[in-house]
Design an enzyme around this catalytic site. Structure first.
Site, PDB file in Angstrom:
ATOM      1  N   LYS A 192       0.830  -1.207   0.000  1.00 37.62           N
ATOM      2  CA  LYS A 192       0.000   0.000   0.000  1.00 37.62           C
ATOM      3  C   LYS A 192       0.865   1.258   0.000  1.00 37.62           C
ATOM      4  CE  LYS A 192      -4.191  -1.721   0.115  1.00 37.62           C
ATOM      5  NZ  LYS A 192      -4.043  -2.807  -0.868  1.00 37.62           N
TER       6      LYS A 192
HETATM    7  C1  LIG Z   1      -9.858  -2.229  -1.375  1.00 36.53           C
HETATM    8  C2  LIG Z   1      -9.259  -3.100  -0.314  1.00 36.53           C
HETATM    9  N1  LIG Z   1     -10.013  -3.454   0.727  1.00 36.53           N
HETATM   10  C3  LIG Z   1      -9.517  -4.214   1.708  1.00 36.53           C
HETATM   11  C4  LIG Z   1      -8.221  -4.672   1.681  1.00 36.53           C
HETATM   12  C5  LIG Z   1      -7.764  -5.570   2.763  1.00 36.53           C
HETATM   13  O1  LIG Z   1      -6.651  -5.091   3.461  1.00 36.53           O
HETATM   14  P1  LIG Z   1      -5.629  -6.115   4.131  1.00 36.53           P
HETATM   15  O2  LIG Z   1      -4.886  -6.796   3.044  1.00 36.53           O
HETATM   16  O3  LIG Z   1      -4.775  -5.228   4.973  1.00 36.53           O
HETATM   17  O4  LIG Z   1      -6.435  -7.051   4.952  1.00 36.53           O
HETATM   18  C6  LIG Z   1      -7.409  -4.315   0.605  1.00 36.53           C
HETATM   19  C7  LIG Z   1      -6.011  -4.697   0.462  1.00 36.53           C
HETATM   20  O5  LIG Z   1      -5.317  -5.483   0.560  1.00 36.53           O
HETATM   21  C8  LIG Z   1      -7.939  -3.525  -0.416  1.00 36.53           C
HETATM   22  O6  LIG Z   1      -7.197  -3.184  -1.473  1.00 36.53           O
END
Ligand SMILES: Cc1ncc(COP(=O)(O)O)c(C=O)c1O
Length: 378
Positions: A192
């Site tokens: 990110k």
């Molecule tokens: C749009 C979106 N929502 C939720 C997530 C979930 O985040 P994480 O991977 O930190 O659980 C991500 C990314 O990975 C994402 O790009």
């Protein structure tokens, strides 16, 4: 063994940022080790304050991941069995996966072809007496029409969970993505825009009651962790079921270093995006656009003949990310195949991501541009 590319999609970003700020990063991690500060210590407090200041939200709560931020948001807003939540399929799967995990039903609507985020004209026709919340997903830095979403939510008495996992730093009408709704969810997983060294996430809110409940929910309702925390947290008078989804203190320490450079990160990504846009204009490849104030978490193009384009670029040493060949709602086993979302289904077969991490050199950006031009001149 992963294939080595001349320009890889993301991994070089981690190594280069570390090389650029090695002393500060090692200093922050070493300090945690020397203090024995691993769980819910001052680095996490500091990061929560940094994130709240940066986004302009009143409160921030560090959690384990963006996915858990979404899960806790559903819970804290009382969404559960029998409820419906309006979301999009054109996203990473986590937002509506968490709708399912609390026992509610995702109702998926389409996105717009120009900016690839929620088509807000489809929200009202999707509302039923069971609808409890709208879950807009701000994708790749582009922000959903929050003015219209908040208008509908207020009129229909619906909750709003913003998935801003891909939109840290993006603004709409001067206001940060993630701060319009009841809660805003962020992911700090390594790729990110603000990436930790592993998993991390956070929720922001302007509502004190929600904030206080989130603190309990993320930490077993504060019941047993005193020896780890080094402080005696007050036990609530009434218990409820909680989770263990705290942001790791060492990750918070890393993020406290990285957030100091967020303006550089955002501006450099913008510079690269502008170079791609200027140089690739006129080729038979659809280019992305951003509105004023939006960031570039990703640079997603729609090339003619995507698979040949990918093969060519990879052969030339440029790694692309092509992720969405089958849209989420058409994946077998999820029970969502009855949704028909023409734009989502079209985009899934057309999109490809070019590398855009801020540590790319100008020479590397030029190399990517030259290879794209070469593909189309062939
Ligand atoms: C749009 C979106 N929502 C939720 C997530 C979930 O985040 P994480 O991977 O930190 O659980 C991500 C990314 O990975 C994402 O790009």
């Amino acid at each position: 063994m992963a294939k080595e590319y001349k320009i890889n999609f993301i991994n070089a970003s981690y190594r280069r940022f570390y090389e650029m700020h090695k002393e500060e990063i090692l200093g922050a991690i070493t300090s945690c080790l020397e203090r024995g500060d691993f769980i819910m210590r001052e680095d996490l407090d500091k990061f929560e304050k940094n994130l709240a200041d940066y986004t302009g939200a009143k409160y921030a709560v560090g959690v384990n991941s963006g996915t858990d931020a979404l899960m806790l948001s559903h819970e804290v807003l009382g969404i559960g069995q029998g409820d419906e939540v309006i979301c999009v399929s054109h996203t990473f799967i986590a937002p509506f996966q968490e709708t399912v995990h609390v026992g509610a039903k995702p109702v998926l609507i389409d996105v717009k072809e120009d900016d690839c985020v929620m088509d807000v004209s489809q929200i009202e026709p999707a509302i039923t007496e069971k609808t409890k919340a709208i879950l807009p997903v701000h994708l790749s830095g582009a922000v959903c029409d929050m003015k219209e979403i908040m208008r509908i939510a207020e009129e229909r008495n619906l909750k709003v969970i913003e998935d801003a996992c891909q939109a840290l730093g993006s603004r709409q009408d001067g206001k940060m993505a993630g701060t319009f709704g009841d809660t805003g969810c962020f992911s700090f997983i390594s790729p990110k825009l603000l990436g930790a060294y592993g998993d991390a996430g956070a929720i922001v809110t302007n509502n004190k009651e929600i904030y206080e409940k989130l603190l309990l929910l993320r930490n077993h309702w504060n019941i047993t962790q005193n020896a780890l925390l080094g402080v005696q947290l007050p036990h609530p008078e009434v218990m409820d079921w909680g989770h263990n989804t705290r942001m790791d203190n060492i990750q918070a320490a890393v993020l406290n270093v990285k957030i100091k450079y967020i303006d550089w990160i955002i501006n450099r990504r913008k510079e690269i995006a502008e170079k791609y846009l200027a140089e690739l204009e006129g080729l038979p490849i659809d280019l992305p656009s951003r509105k004023e104030g939006e960031t570039w978490q990703e640079f997603i193009v729609r090339p003619k003949d995507r698979e040949a384009f990918r093969d060519f670029m990879q052969e030339e040493g440029v790694e692309l990310l092509i992720r969405d060949t089958t849209p989420n709602h058409k994946l077998k086993g999820l029970g969502l195949e009855h949704f028909n979302l023409p734009v989502t289904e079209k985009l899934a077969t057309e999109q490809a991501r070019l590398p855009i991490y801020p540590e790319l050199t100008n020479e590397e950006v030029d190399y990517v541009i030259q290879r794209v031009k070469k593909f189309y001149s062939a």
